[in-house]
Design a protein around this motif. Sequence first.
Motif, PDB file in Angstrom:
ATOM      1  N   ASN A 190       2.569  17.817  -5.157  1.00  0.00           N
ATOM      2  CA  ASN A 190       1.967  17.791  -3.829  1.00  0.00           C
ATOM      3  C   ASN A 190       1.750  19.197  -3.263  1.00  0.00           C
ATOM      4  O   ASN A 190       0.900  19.404  -2.400  1.00  0.00           O
ATOM      5  CB  ASN A 190       2.853  16.974  -2.881  1.00  0.00           C
ATOM      6  N   VAL A 236      -1.403  15.577  -7.387  1.00  0.00           N
ATOM      7  CA  VAL A 236      -0.520  14.517  -7.879  1.00  0.00           C
ATOM      8  C   VAL A 236      -0.214  14.837  -9.340  1.00  0.00           C
ATOM      9  O   VAL A 236      -0.899  15.653  -9.953  1.00  0.00           O
ATOM     10  CB  VAL A 236      -1.180  13.124  -7.769  1.00  0.00           C
ATOM     11  N   GLN A 258       1.925  10.108 -14.950  1.00  0.00           N
ATOM     12  CA  GLN A 258       2.092   8.879 -14.186  1.00  0.00           C
ATOM     13  C   GLN A 258       2.255   7.684 -15.119  1.00  0.00           C
ATOM     14  O   GLN A 258       3.075   6.780 -14.870  1.00  0.00           O
ATOM     15  CB  GLN A 258       0.894   8.678 -13.267  1.00  0.00           C
ATOM     16  N   ASP A 263       0.840  -1.192   0.000  1.00  0.00           N
ATOM     17  CA  ASP A 263       0.000   0.000   0.000  1.00  0.00           C
ATOM     18  C   ASP A 263       0.879   1.248   0.000  1.00  0.00           C
ATOM     19  O   ASP A 263       0.907   2.021   0.950  1.00  0.00           O
ATOM     20  CB  ASP A 263      -0.928  -0.026   1.220  1.00  0.00           C
ATOM     21  N   GLN A 264       1.610   1.435  -1.092  1.00  0.00           N
ATOM     22  CA  GLN A 264       2.539   2.549  -1.215  1.00  0.00           C
ATOM     23  C   GLN A 264       2.087   3.475  -2.329  1.00  0.00           C
ATOM     24  O   GLN A 264       1.422   3.046  -3.280  1.00  0.00           O
ATOM     25  CB  GLN A 264       3.953   2.029  -1.524  1.00  0.00           C
ATOM     26  N   PRO A 265       2.439   4.774  -2.259  1.00  0.00           N
ATOM     27  CA  PRO A 265       2.166   5.669  -3.390  1.00  0.00           C
ATOM     28  C   PRO A 265       2.874   5.181  -4.651  1.00  0.00           C
ATOM     29  O   PRO A 265       3.866   4.453  -4.585  1.00  0.00           O
ATOM     30  CB  PRO A 265       2.727   7.019  -2.914  1.00  0.00           C
ATOM     31  N   VAL A 266       2.365   5.626  -5.783  1.00  0.00           N
ATOM     32  CA  VAL A 266       2.907   5.154  -7.058  1.00  0.00           C
ATOM     33  C   VAL A 266       4.382   5.488  -7.205  1.00  0.00           C
ATOM     34  O   VAL A 266       5.188   4.665  -7.655  1.00  0.00           O
ATOM     35  CB  VAL A 266       2.094   5.778  -8.219  1.00  0.00           C
ATOM     36  N   TRP A 267       4.772   6.703  -6.791  1.00  0.00           N
ATOM     37  CA  TRP A 267       6.173   7.091  -6.983  1.00  0.00           C
ATOM     38  C   TRP A 267       7.110   6.220  -6.145  1.00  0.00           C
ATOM     39  O   TRP A 267       8.238   5.934  -6.568  1.00  0.00           O
ATOM     40  CB  TRP A 267       6.363   8.570  -6.646  1.00  0.00           C
ATOM     41  N   VAL A 268       6.650   5.772  -4.975  1.00  0.00           N
ATOM     42  CA  VAL A 268       7.475   4.893  -4.146  1.00  0.00           C
ATOM     43  C   VAL A 268       7.701   3.554  -4.858  1.00  0.00           C
ATOM     44  O   VAL A 268       8.812   3.017  -4.873  1.00  0.00           O
ATOM     45  CB  VAL A 268       6.822   4.675  -2.770  1.00  0.00           C
ATOM     46  N   ALA A 286      -1.508   3.859 -13.107  1.00  0.00           N
ATOM     47  CA  ALA A 286      -1.404   4.264 -11.702  1.00  0.00           C
ATOM     48  C   ALA A 286      -2.696   4.059 -10.953  1.00  0.00           C
ATOM     49  O   ALA A 286      -3.765   4.023 -11.528  1.00  0.00           O
ATOM     50  CB  ALA A 286      -0.991   5.723 -11.622  1.00  0.00           C
ATOM     51  N   GLY A 314      -4.782  13.629 -11.192  1.00  0.00           N
ATOM     52  CA  GLY A 314      -4.287  12.324 -11.642  1.00  0.00           C
ATOM     53  C   GLY A 314      -5.291  11.539 -12.449  1.00  0.00           C
ATOM     54  O   GLY A 314      -5.063  10.366 -12.737  1.00  0.00           O
ATOM     55  N   TRP A 365       6.551  14.392  -8.072  1.00  0.00           N
ATOM     56  CA  TRP A 365       5.473  14.160  -7.106  1.00  0.00           C
ATOM     57  C   TRP A 365       5.501  15.201  -5.982  1.00  0.00           C
ATOM     58  O   TRP A 365       4.451  15.666  -5.535  1.00  0.00           O
ATOM     59  CB  TRP A 365       5.584  12.751  -6.531  1.00  0.00           C
TER      60      TRP A 365
END
Length: 599
Positions: free
Chosen positions: A495, A506, A512, A427-432, A599, A593, A491
């Motif tokens: 933000n 985003v 993305q 459950d991480q943001p897309v950039w991570v 994404a 987004g 990102w």
Amino acid sequence: MQWGKTWLDQKLNRGNLDDQLCASICREFTEVHGVQFFDTAEGYGGGTSEERLKDVLIPGEKQSHGAPHVIGTKFLPTLARWTHGSFARALRGSCQRLGVDAIDIYFIHTPIHPLPLEHWVRAACVETKAGRIREIGISNCNAQQVRRACAEAQKHGLRIAANQIMFNLLCFQSPELQETLRACRENQVQIIAYAPIGQGLLTEALTDEKFSKIRLARMTRLVMDELQDLRSVIKSLADKYGKSMAQICLNWTICHGAIPLVGTRSMQQAQDTAGCLGWRLSAEDVAELDRNALKRSTLSKPRWKRVIFVTFITLLVFGYQVNHWVDWLQSKWRAISPWQRRQADCTVETAMYVCCLALFLQAAVATATPFVTRAELKVVPGTVDIVDFSTAHSRLYIFMSSVRWVSAAALYLGVCIICAHLWRDTDQPVWVILVMHLGTYFFIVHFCLFLCVSLRQLSNVNMMDAIRTLTTAKDTVSICPMLAVLFIECWVAANDIRTPAGLPGVPQGFAQDYMFVATWAMLMQLIVCLVNGFVYTLPKDTNSKVMRFCGNSLRGGLTAISIVFYLTLVTVYASILVVLVSRYTNTSRAATGSGAWFA
């Protein structure tokens, strides 16, 4: 019911349904309207659609109307399946996922396969006699294929119960469909109609924007103007009967003796679908709809297009299988290492400190070694850019090298701990996630190069081919850290923007998507680089066995590898350019987004 639960379904179906909604839809159909037949397939969600149907239905259980549920599912003859054993394994898998001992009606999903349709019909007959199939069905079969399937089944004393095809007012007048209907009547094969409302083309909700996104319109090369007369007739009948356009189309299907299938994804759609039951169009109105029907049948598509589709489905099924393996590995990882989750923060923080210290120590030792040991640099024979040390103080050099190896091992161990922690948390943001991918590519290549160099220095093993290949791979992934910085900066900048709803922004949806494209193109470039290195290690002597058996194929493969390499290289830099442009053109309205496909 295309109720898959994987991330692929999330993208293909523009969102997954939750279990509670699926249960409510089934109760609406079974308990309120007495619907008996539910259709699914192993190809829908890689089997997760079957599992979900099992969770919301009890197969064979009688409803309040006294009739049991009838469940149909399908065998998909992909290019990875060639034997009766593969048919039997797929059948057992569907039975297990549906929680039944036998399938009520088991369809052969498509007749397109290098093996003839009769091969799969024979396999279905064997399983029917064994009691694991109650009725045999076929799907997407034209008139000739229907007759062949029925003839094969009759040889075993069985029958083909149903043919599931596209049957609606968009294709009713096509000669191919009419001939297929005659073949089904001759052999007493029930028509099961999918896409009876043309994937929404024949409903009130159709707009120009929705029309452009409907796959059926693109498949049949349909234009909006061709629908106007037909839609006008349907709309006038809807007003006459006080029904919706979808209910008119579904009732027309029933009047022709076919069983309509509707992919239901909301309670409103379920209630509207059930509104086609309990009444009938007059014969005159059915005839009027027949006269205005179109001729856009998918049964008339060239075989090569259907082969491409089956190839795509094969790749999709493989994607589902990979997703299943990943889920299984993640579940096992969580089961065997609960202690890591409790101590994750402390462990990862320690690993970060170890990495920093090991990196500093490794750099210091590598810098000091030539001076302390009074070593001279020399170019490794046969290379132009790989150097080694030559020293008279061999023991001191071995000691310094050992310290460097230990520090390097500590560095990569710390990296592995950090990566394991990040990959476990889905459950991480897309950039991570993208930065994790890029970091993984970077460190895997450097770690493999470190191992090869160490083996060469500690033993007499000739690792020069591997070292050359990995050195090239190291140059390829050298851009990964800068890509990661670009994604993070994009990102962070987004933000700082506030959307009209007051939420943190985003990057735009297309930005993305191109971040994903750049990341996967980098992976493809790395794979091509490694394959290229392997191919170039093969003997090039025309008298060698390799060149005698696959000389032309090898030359063609090298050309293809070069083409793919440069295509991926262009893709990476084009994607970087798009992301850079998006960084400076993002606005509060675009920072939601929306429109992102990946994404």
